[in-house]
Design an enzyme around this catalytic site. Structure first.
Site, PDB file in Angstrom:
ATOM      1  N   ASP A 197       0.926  -1.063  -0.037  1.00 39.34           N
ATOM      2  CA  ASP A 197       0.049  -0.046  -0.082  1.00 39.34           C
ATOM      3  C   ASP A 197       0.959   1.216  -0.200  1.00 39.34           C
ATOM      4  O   ASP A 197       2.074   1.248   0.624  1.00 39.34           O
ATOM      5  CB  ASP A 197      -0.981   0.038   1.245  1.00 39.34           C
ATOM      6  CG  ASP A 197      -2.011  -0.834   1.272  1.00 39.34           C
ATOM      7  OD1 ASP A 197      -1.941  -1.601   0.203  1.00 39.34           O
ATOM      8  OD2 ASP A 197      -3.031  -1.190   2.116  1.00 39.34           O
ATOM      9  N   ASP A 199       0.587   3.958   1.756  1.00 39.67           N
ATOM     10  CA  ASP A 199       0.464   4.678   2.918  1.00 39.67           C
ATOM     11  C   ASP A 199       1.268   3.883   4.055  1.00 39.67           C
ATOM     12  O   ASP A 199       1.103   4.451   5.081  1.00 39.67           O
ATOM     13  CB  ASP A 199      -1.002   4.986   3.332  1.00 39.67           C
ATOM     14  CG  ASP A 199      -1.945   3.674   3.403  1.00 39.67           C
ATOM     15  OD1 ASP A 199      -1.400   2.720   3.404  1.00 39.67           O
ATOM     16  OD2 ASP A 199      -3.261   4.126   3.449  1.00 39.67           O
ATOM     17  N   TRP A 259     -13.730  -1.565  -1.673  1.00 37.07           N
ATOM     18  CA  TRP A 259     -12.945  -1.634  -0.428  1.00 37.07           C
ATOM     19  C   TRP A 259     -13.195  -3.010   0.250  1.00 37.07           C
ATOM     20  O   TRP A 259     -14.301  -3.475   0.444  1.00 37.07           O
ATOM     21  CB  TRP A 259     -12.990  -0.643   0.626  1.00 37.07           C
ATOM     22  CG  TRP A 259     -12.062  -0.807   1.975  1.00 37.07           C
ATOM     23  CD1 TRP A 259     -10.961  -0.357   2.127  1.00 37.07           C
ATOM     24  CD2 TRP A 259     -12.156  -1.487   2.950  1.00 37.07           C
ATOM     25  NE1 TRP A 259     -10.204  -0.313   3.345  1.00 37.07           N
ATOM     26  CE2 TRP A 259     -11.127  -1.266   4.106  1.00 37.07           C
ATOM     27  CE3 TRP A 259     -13.288  -2.249   3.351  1.00 37.07           C
ATOM     28  CZ2 TRP A 259     -10.968  -2.003   5.054  1.00 37.07           C
ATOM     29  CZ3 TRP A 259     -13.131  -3.054   4.772  1.00 37.07           C
ATOM     30  CH2 TRP A 259     -12.240  -2.786   5.474  1.00 37.07           C
ATOM     31  N   GLU A 262     -10.266  -8.148  -0.736  1.00 34.65           N
ATOM     32  CA  GLU A 262      -9.214  -8.884  -1.715  1.00 34.65           C
ATOM     33  C   GLU A 262      -8.029  -9.320  -1.114  1.00 34.65           C
ATOM     34  O   GLU A 262      -7.346 -10.532  -1.493  1.00 34.65           O
ATOM     35  CB  GLU A 262      -8.905  -7.862  -2.847  1.00 34.65           C
ATOM     36  CG  GLU A 262      -7.893  -6.980  -2.055  1.00 34.65           C
ATOM     37  CD  GLU A 262      -8.018  -5.987  -1.221  1.00 34.65           C
ATOM     38  OE1 GLU A 262      -9.426  -5.598  -0.706  1.00 34.65           O
ATOM     39  OE2 GLU A 262      -7.144  -5.490  -0.458  1.00 34.65           O
ATOM     40  N   ASP A 263      -7.644  -9.089   0.118  1.00 31.92           N
ATOM     41  CA  ASP A 263      -6.525  -9.285   0.727  1.00 31.92           C
ATOM     42  C   ASP A 263      -6.743 -10.940   1.367  1.00 31.92           C
ATOM     43  O   ASP A 263      -5.940 -11.568   1.245  1.00 31.92           O
ATOM     44  CB  ASP A 263      -5.956  -8.387   1.923  1.00 31.92           C
ATOM     45  CG  ASP A 263      -7.078  -7.785   2.699  1.00 31.92           C
ATOM     46  OD1 ASP A 263      -8.554  -7.950   2.471  1.00 31.92           O
ATOM     47  OD2 ASP A 263      -6.966  -7.126   3.989  1.00 31.92           O
ATOM     48  N   MET A 289       1.062   3.766   9.321  1.00 25.03           N
ATOM     49  CA  MET A 289       0.059   4.178   8.162  1.00 25.03           C
ATOM     50  C   MET A 289      -0.115   5.547   7.965  1.00 25.03           C
ATOM     51  O   MET A 289      -0.675   6.302   8.931  1.00 25.03           O
ATOM     52  CB  MET A 289      -1.103   3.374   8.233  1.00 25.03           C
ATOM     53  CG  MET A 289      -2.023   3.566   7.169  1.00 25.03           C
ATOM     54  SD  MET A 289      -3.829   2.815   6.942  1.00 25.03           S
ATOM     55  CE  MET A 289      -3.601   1.027   7.199  1.00 25.03           C
ATOM     56  N   HIS A 292      -5.403   8.752   6.721  1.00 23.52           N
ATOM     57  CA  HIS A 292      -6.437   9.277   5.536  1.00 23.52           C
ATOM     58  C   HIS A 292      -7.442   8.722   5.776  1.00 23.52           C
ATOM     59  O   HIS A 292      -7.917   7.816   6.557  1.00 23.52           O
ATOM     60  CB  HIS A 292      -5.595   8.451   4.118  1.00 23.52           C
ATOM     61  CG  HIS A 292      -5.942   6.919   4.271  1.00 23.52           C
ATOM     62  ND1 HIS A 292      -7.122   6.203   4.062  1.00 23.52           N
ATOM     63  CD2 HIS A 292      -4.862   5.905   4.871  1.00 23.52           C
ATOM     64  CE1 HIS A 292      -6.891   4.959   4.305  1.00 23.52           C
ATOM     65  NE2 HIS A 292      -5.492   4.679   4.726  1.00 23.52           N
ATOM     66  N   ARG A 294     -11.421   7.353   4.084  1.00 25.31           N
ATOM     67  CA  ARG A 294     -11.739   6.340   2.703  1.00 25.31           C
ATOM     68  C   ARG A 294     -11.809   7.111   1.611  1.00 25.31           C
ATOM     69  O   ARG A 294     -12.507   8.304   1.703  1.00 25.31           O
ATOM     70  CB  ARG A 294     -12.917   5.608   3.326  1.00 25.31           C
ATOM     71  CG  ARG A 294     -13.547   4.562   2.176  1.00 25.31           C
ATOM     72  CD  ARG A 294     -12.708   3.220   2.181  1.00 25.31           C
ATOM     73  NE  ARG A 294     -12.273   2.659   3.464  1.00 25.31           N
ATOM     74  CZ  ARG A 294     -13.221   1.910   4.227  1.00 25.31           C
ATOM     75  NH1 ARG A 294     -14.447   1.804   3.768  1.00 25.31           N
ATOM     76  NH2 ARG A 294     -13.041   1.454   5.239  1.00 25.31           N
TER      77      ARG A 294
END
Ligand code: UD2
Ligand code: MN
Length: 352
Positions: A197, A199, A259, A262-263, A289, A292, A294
């Site tokens: 990612d 971030d 969102w 998928e992981d 992280m 942020h 969404r």
């Protein structure tokens, strides 16, 4: 009698001169020989120019030899543990950084496209770092500022690929990862893929960004989750898979739009086909992280939760084997290769 003595003396003198001459020339040879040995140039004596003599020529020749030995063909394999790691290091994300600042700071050591090879050893793996991206430029600048020096301290042979989803259709992180894998392989024979990612900034450089004998989950202790795994099977954030491991699981699914999920689907794939993952110790796998909200067009998709039950059935048809996309643009600078792609968002998900 006198005549005999004279002839004898003449012969004696002649012999003495011959013996002296032989001794003189052989000594000179040995002196030169010893000099060459002492200067490490012995194996080059045949290449000495015939019409020049003297120390300056010898020295020059031995320098050429030293340069040659420092060339790549004579480099050894990088050590298992890189020698210049810092361990835990400070990360601050308050400073406003521009790409230009970062380029000045870390650019000189890089080759176009955000490529790097350690100058003093040969890395065993070639790592493609893949970042899924859309409209997170500030995050990317921080990431590059900390990660390039981090990856270099780890003596990695690597390239950074930012895969930018074009348009404002629903985001698809996993498909961008698959695209990154395919595009990086068009450029070089990478054998390790590090998916990160944009971030996530690591806090300890002992957390090695390379591949292991099992697919690896690296972001085990993120500040946002109180430096703990939020659940045991989490496989999001930063992961590393060899080319072989990634092919074995048919990559990520391409069909997790929006969102979440998928992981976990990748975790399922790994467990079905490889049956094990690896992780660094939590004291090493620490991350910040970058804060942020969404993003727009990346809402949680509840359909993804249902899809997680189907991994066994979908694994073979949905993944690298069914990947389709269109490359819109490839831009390279010193810090990264930026690939803008149309991920073929299905009708009905184009704007949300
Ligand atoms: C968690 C996971 C993440 C992923 C996500 C669900 C961890 C530490 N993180 O992150 O890996 O599984 O949940 O999808 O487990 N992005 C953009 N632009 C966008 C949207 C996303 O660049 O508009 C990229 C960017 O690299 C970002 C990543 O996608 O870091 C994940 O999105 P997120 O950061 O919004 O998700 P997060 O933090 O909940
Ligand atoms: Mn995030």
């Amino acid at each position: 009698m006198k005549k005999t003595i004279f002839i004898f003396l003449t012969l004696y003198c002649f012999l003495a001169i011959v013996i002296f001459a032989i001794y003189f020339f052989s000594k000179k040879y040995w002196l030169t020989h010893m000099f060459l040995i002492l200067h490490g140039a012995e194996n080059l004596k045949d290449s000495f120019p015939l019409n020049t003599t003297g120390h300056s020529q010898v020295t020059e020749t031995s320098e050429v030899w030293v340069n040659k030995s420092a060339g790549e063909e004579s480099l050894g394999v990088c050590p298992e543990t890189p020698p210049n790691l810092l361990g835990p290091f400070q990360v601050e994300l308050e400073t406003v950084r521009t790409l230009e600042d970062v380029r000045k700071q870390v650019g000189p050591l890089l080759q176009v496209g955000g490529r790097y090879k350690p100058p003093d050893c040969i890395s065993k793996q070639k790592v493609a770092v893949i970042i899924p991206f859309r409209n997170r430029h500030e995050n990317l600048t921080h990431w590059l500022y900390y990660l390039h020096p981090f990856l270099q301290r780890q003596q990695l042979d690597y390239g950074v690929y930012v895969i930018n989803q074009d348009g404002d259709g629903t985001f698809n992180r996993a498909k961008l990862m698959n695209i990154g894998y395919a595009e990086a392989l068009k450029e070089d024979d990478y054998n390790c893929f590090l998916f990160s990612d944009v971030d996530l900034v690591p806090l300890d450089d002992r957390n090695l960004y390379r591949c292991f004998s099992n697919p690896r989950h690296l972001s085990v202790a993120v500040d946002k989750f109180d430096y703990k795994l939020p659940y045991e099977k989490i496989f999001g954030g930063v992961t590393a898979l060899t080319k072989e491991q990634f092919l074995t699981v048919n990559g990520f699914s391409n069909t997790f739009w929006g969102w979440g999920g998928e992981d976990d689907d990748l975790y399922n794939r790994v467990m079905l086909r490889i049956k094990a993952i690896s992780r660094p110790y939590a004291v090493i796998g620490r991350y910040k992280m970058i804060k942020h909200e969404r993003d727009p067009h990346n809402d949680q998709n509840l359909n993804n939760v249902k899809k997680l039950k189907e991994t066994t059935n979908t694994l073979d048809q949905d993944g690298l084997s069914s990947l389709n996309y269109t490359v819109i643009d490839i831009t390279k600078n010193m810090l990264f290769t930026f690939i803008t792609v149309d991920v073929h968002v299905p009708m009905g998900l184009t704007k949300k």
